[in-house]
Design a protein around this motif. Structure first.
Motif, PDB file in Angstrom:
ATOM      1  N   PRO A 111      -9.015  -8.574 -11.613  1.00  0.00           N
ATOM      2  CA  PRO A 111      -8.568  -9.957 -11.404  1.00  0.00           C
ATOM      3  C   PRO A 111      -7.305 -10.259 -12.219  1.00  0.00           C
ATOM      4  O   PRO A 111      -7.224  -9.918 -13.398  1.00  0.00           O
ATOM      5  N   GLY A 112      -6.352 -10.855 -11.562  1.00  0.00           N
ATOM      6  CA  GLY A 112      -5.097 -11.189 -12.247  1.00  0.00           C
ATOM      7  C   GLY A 112      -4.102 -10.047 -12.275  1.00  0.00           C
ATOM      8  O   GLY A 112      -3.034 -10.163 -12.871  1.00  0.00           O
ATOM      9  N   HIS A 113      -4.415  -8.943 -11.612  1.00  0.00           N
ATOM     10  CA  HIS A 113      -3.513  -7.783 -11.636  1.00  0.00           C
ATOM     11  C   HIS A 113      -2.946  -7.530 -10.232  1.00  0.00           C
ATOM     12  O   HIS A 113      -3.562  -7.868  -9.225  1.00  0.00           O
ATOM     13  N   ALA A 114      -1.760  -6.912 -10.201  1.00  0.00           N
ATOM     14  CA  ALA A 114      -1.055  -6.686  -8.950  1.00  0.00           C
ATOM     15  C   ALA A 114      -1.691  -5.620  -8.070  1.00  0.00           C
ATOM     16  O   ALA A 114      -1.292  -5.458  -6.910  1.00  0.00           O
ATOM     17  N   GLY A 115      -2.667  -4.893  -8.595  1.00  0.00           N
ATOM     18  CA  GLY A 115      -3.279  -3.836  -7.803  1.00  0.00           C
ATOM     19  C   GLY A 115      -3.768  -4.334  -6.446  1.00  0.00           C
ATOM     20  O   GLY A 115      -3.574  -3.668  -5.417  1.00  0.00           O
ATOM     21  N   TYR A 116      -4.356  -5.516  -6.449  1.00  0.00           N
ATOM     22  CA  TYR A 116      -4.867  -6.077  -5.201  1.00  0.00           C
ATOM     23  C   TYR A 116      -3.748  -6.363  -4.206  1.00  0.00           C
ATOM     24  O   TYR A 116      -3.812  -5.968  -3.034  1.00  0.00           O
ATOM     25  N   THR A 117      -2.712  -7.048  -4.649  1.00  0.00           N
ATOM     26  CA  THR A 117      -1.656  -7.435  -3.708  1.00  0.00           C
ATOM     27  C   THR A 117      -0.849  -6.228  -3.220  1.00  0.00           C
ATOM     28  O   THR A 117      -0.429  -6.189  -2.072  1.00  0.00           O
ATOM     29  N   TYR A 118      -0.648  -5.236  -4.078  1.00  0.00           N
ATOM     30  CA  TYR A 118       0.026  -4.020  -3.608  1.00  0.00           C
ATOM     31  C   TYR A 118      -0.794  -3.364  -2.489  1.00  0.00           C
ATOM     32  O   TYR A 118      -0.247  -2.855  -1.512  1.00  0.00           O
ATOM     33  N   ASP A 119      -2.110  -3.390  -2.665  1.00  0.00           N
ATOM     34  CA  ASP A 119      -2.964  -2.751  -1.656  1.00  0.00           C
ATOM     35  C   ASP A 119      -2.934  -3.562  -0.353  1.00  0.00           C
ATOM     36  O   ASP A 119      -2.877  -2.996   0.751  1.00  0.00           O
ATOM     37  N   VAL A 120      -2.957  -4.891  -0.478  1.00  0.00           N
ATOM     38  CA  VAL A 120      -2.885  -5.735   0.719  1.00  0.00           C
ATOM     39  C   VAL A 120      -1.567  -5.505   1.451  1.00  0.00           C
ATOM     40  O   VAL A 120      -1.523  -5.425   2.680  1.00  0.00           O
TER      41      VAL A 120
END
Lengths: 372, 372, 372, 372
Positions: free
Chosen positions: C110-119
């Motif tokens: 949560p709060g890290h760019a890992g999610y948005t990079y994956d999206v």
């Protein structure tokens, strides 16, 4: 498209000098999840690589490319794919015989960029031309090999169609022949002739110009951004930016100046697949700066290298009249190795426009019109 | 250099269609305190303006330019000068006979951008070509007339050097002659011949191509941004972006493919002013993408217009085979009016590079080297 | 300013991931003949380098920079200088413990760019954040150290002015103190307090935010390109582009919302050197997007890192609810190492605008007005 | 994003001064076949238009926009749609009382751009600020109203959340209330208070600052171009480029400096639609420069206008100390009219990134991951 960065959305930034530690580029804007390995890139680099026949410079450079960033092992498939982040491609320089240049250290070579770089920057990197060296073109080939994978179904092929005053006979054009001779010549008869012809040039320490043709097939219709980002305008800049290029033409090019409107018109008919087909391709696949869907045909003229054995009048850095002879290892016809470079630049322009078109208009084109 | 904006630091953004209310452009990045009036711009527009002889389209457009922003009355001198903020140049369309086009409303003209615009955008602005109309080139001329004032001492002149297969005789070249005939032809003998020749083309409802040469004098050495923003690469894009252009060359151009290294070398000697001089100009004033200080020489080929009276096979927007004849008011040789357009584009590229050079290196160049 | 290239005329293109072979950048557009060595760049990199105190991540990275292109040994002086061509700066990654991340491989922090990079890209480089890692900021510092040399007389300094809710006391501001404590804190009393405070945060496995202030002195008046390339707009983008930054302000910033027009006005008087001086600096050195000649003052807020020991609710790549704890080596206050990064970004913006100003207006500014 | 052009793919180039003939912009890169009328644009312009209450300047400007190019009547539907070519939007200036400014013709207003424009360009357009006038912001609103139509499902709304030291009470937030009071204030109680408060400011000839919040809903996840074209970096530049803005923050902004990692983390859970949902939005809808799919929340601080009745110390163009009082028609709180401007800039950034994302990754995003 500026300074050392080429392209807008698919773009690469190049660095490195002829006699530095390495050359390379950062490819940015590449779509994610495209399979990419160093081996694929190497195939194209090997075509440009020097020292493969007696007709190119004897500098020995393996031109081995490494991918330092921007790829990731896809777990599902096990394949290495692009990540959508910058792809760094690096080629280390191996064979840097700086001593070859010591005799001409302070002299300007007529027809060479050494003079203008010195006028502009006040720096004279005499070692093989520094940044102006044809060595920089290796990174164009590397970037182009990534670009080829961006446009689905794209094929970009080039061929040498003229050396000195001698043109190929187009009735004998054979793409397979291009890979069989050291000139990338599509005409087997003329290729045979070029061996003797260029041997003569080489032995006399002279050099000669050439004309290269690049054909791109599988280009979707609709690519191009009028009116100042026209597809042909970008191709012209891309090809003219290659070392030693002095002219670019699309389709019939300069010959179209001699045509009448009737002869120049590429007439149309509805084809069997429910799409319009063209009955000729004088336009070279581009109308109004936008691709028609026909093959894109571009040609460019390469001047002879300025590295020759015959003494030429020049001046030195200190304002003295003098003469110069260039004894390094050089290409008698730099146009030969320009073939894979021209292919790469065309591929980069097409990848860039493919992404720009997708940005503005979305996937695909608007035809068939009645269904909109 | 992309879409409808041309240039990087000196740049203009163009708008308008052939049959809309107005065309124009916003010139941005112009240095401040340069005297500028609408009258100065009008001089150049009048050269491109249609309807001035029987050899150009009879559309009647005064092409009167207005400056809507970016200038200010300098109190000290009373002169109108640039402010450094955007200069808006607007030309209202007057003579828009849309009815001329109703017969070809749904048909594609072979060799015309109407088809590719429709494929790309799904819009068919049949009225005179819409955005793809040569009318857009008026704003290039307007922008170019500002650009001419940015580079101190710059002169840019153009001439028609070939019409159909007929070239001018360079031994008769006279710049003054260019303004005396309706073809911008520098050769008085050939100009006379062109009258009869083009009358024949015109009366038969046909059209013919041409080659234009633009020469820029007073270009400071050192302009150009290697390796992808080379001066010649930008000139190639600028000229290729002009409607109907199919080829561009610098200096000897395609002829340099036939030259040996000895013949192509522009030898150098120290001149009387303590600067190097060149003994020839095969390079057309550019080496390694950087200006040498010699005149810059560029040529471009213009194809014949697709608006002709002879019926051509085509398809319509609904997928039917058909024929087309274009009866509007058109130019038998669009290359004629391309002369001031080519001049303008060259001036814009030079102004842009003049500012880019000043950014990176400062005022002036580095020579004489020993004094650094 | 786009994708992985920062700047327009002075610009750098960055590449590399946290756990790849190397990170680096290509600096393009740098003026020629500026003395530059790797040692000078290293000085700034060493400030950002991890593992220098217990208050930053214990990853051991020497961050040794190499210059692979764009410099040349000046013969006259023997010094290494820039050539005007691309400067390639490379930093090899040494300490890449990929195993640290295996436990959280498929979970989003949560709060890290890992999610948005994956999206966005469909790629999850779990190893230390991949391209989104703070490791990328090292190349900003490297590029910034070149930028500092482009603007004559420029000094750019930064300081941490708030950690968590605790601000420094500006009456105790001492630039020398900044180099004496591990927080880049200009207030010796508060610096002492931060030691205990951050130890508490660190030991609890938590993290905390901070505010950084950067001050640029010696900025010539006149820098800035209104209206969309304003100096403050570019500074805002530059600082907001740093990892974890959530707010940027210039001069009085958000506090200026509370001011009246009388209080906000920086009154002027003629100074002893015949130039106007300001009696205050609420504007932070910028009016209308153009530098006034006063010190430029910018602040930015850095959020706490998402790498904490307390479990947080999240989802995994396969759409399952789960919890996550981050056990790697992390910074309890990433704001500390943001100080040299903020300095670097400000220096890059100023170098870029210095060149842009020189392009449009030439050397220097127009004052004194009466002499024009 | 440079000079007078904003954006990369969806971009507009602005022109015009406060007291010239017209202001306007050319919108380029807009997708084709989007319905667009002048009336739709006018709705947004009317919100920014001066003279609508006693709390904004009494200059009477209808701000009537005309579309001069880039649209075409779609035959099938009869609707006017975009063509994919440049959309020229023009607003003529009507109420130009230049005499208002004669008294301060040669004086610099403290806190105003007149001084820096003169230092940079050597031009002092005293008439209402010339290019630096807030009048330029009308074209931002016009461009923004086109941008809103580019991203399907997008809603961008703004509100004034602070005037002087007085903040709204977020528990009373009502978007409908925003259109009911002259302050764009979402809190009906505070709006009532602002009437009296701002009357006091206005009558005393003073001015006051404000804070504006803009919220964008319906933003697809995945928008943003790390690392230097981050979505939040572009928003910061866009908002900071608005006249009088001194600070920008995203999500919790400066308050996040005071948060611990635990409090700052936006935890996630799988939602009912099979997509991850966030349990909070400290991040303001952006992580690592890429949109998460949550609402994007941005705030910016607007300083008080420098046009006040209280005399301030200043200098004149000739280097003399003097005092200045500004008697023109001005806004006591320029922050009010900044609300529609902020909305427009956010819409433009989102449209630009929507197109950039589509270019690199294609339509849509990659989730759900398992289906790739």
């Amino acid at each position: 498209m500026s300074f050392n960065t080429f392209g807008r959305l698919f773009r690469f930034t190049s660095f490195g000098e002829s006699h530095g530690a390495a050359i390379g580029c950062v490819v940015d804007g590449c779509p994610p999840r495209i399979p990419l390995t160093a081996e694929e890139i190497q195939v194209h680099l090997d075509k440009r690589r020097p020292g493969q026949s007696r007709f190119t410079t004897q500098r020995q450079e393996p031109d081995a490319v490494k991918i330092l960033s921007g790829v990731f092992a896809d777990e599902a498939t096990g394949r290495q794919v692009t990540t959508g982040t910058p792809i760094m491609l690096m080629i280390e320089n191996i064979d840097q015989r700086s001593k070859d240049y010591s005799a001409i250290k302070d002299k300007y070579r007529p027809g060479h960029a050494g003079y203008t770089y010195d006028v502009k920057y006040g720096i004279h990197d005499y070692r093989g031309g520094g940044r102006a060296s044809a060595r920089e073109t290796a990174v164009r080939v590397a970037a182009g090999s990534v670009a080829r994978k961006v446009v689905p179904g794209l094929t970009v092929r080039g061929a040498l169609v003229q050396m000195g005053p001698h043109q190929v006979d187009r009735s004998r054009w054979d793409w397979n022949e291009v890979e069989r001779n050291p000139f990338f010549c599509p005409d087997p008869v003329q290729a045979k002739f070029f061996e003797d012809y260029l041997d003569g040039v080489r032995k006399s320490g002279s050099s000669i110009g050439a004309v290269i043709e690049v054909v791109a097939e599988g280009v979707p219709p609709g690519l191009g951004a009028p009116v100042y980002g026209k597809l042909d305008a970008d191709l012209a800049a891309a090809l003219m930016s290659i070392n030693a290029v002095k002219g670019v033409e699309i389709g019939d090019g300069f010959a179209s100046a001699e045509l009448s409107g009737e002869d120049n018109a590429d007439e149309m008919r509805m084809g069997n697949e429910g799409k319009p087909v063209f009955l000729s391709n004088h336009a070279g696949g581009i109308l109004g700066g936008i691709s028609t869907g026909q093959p894109i045909v571009a040609r460019f003229a390469v001047k002879p290298t300025s590295s020759i054995l015959t003494p030429r009048k020049t001046v030195d850095r200190y304002g003295n009249d003098t003469e110069i002879v260039t004894k390094g290892r050089h290409d008698p016809c730099v146009g030969i190795r320009a073939v894979p470079i021209g292919e790469a630049m065309v591929a980069c322009v097409l990848a860039d426009h493919y992404l720009m078109h997708r940005a503005q208009v979305g996937e695909g084109t608007a035809w068939p019109f009645e269904k909109r």
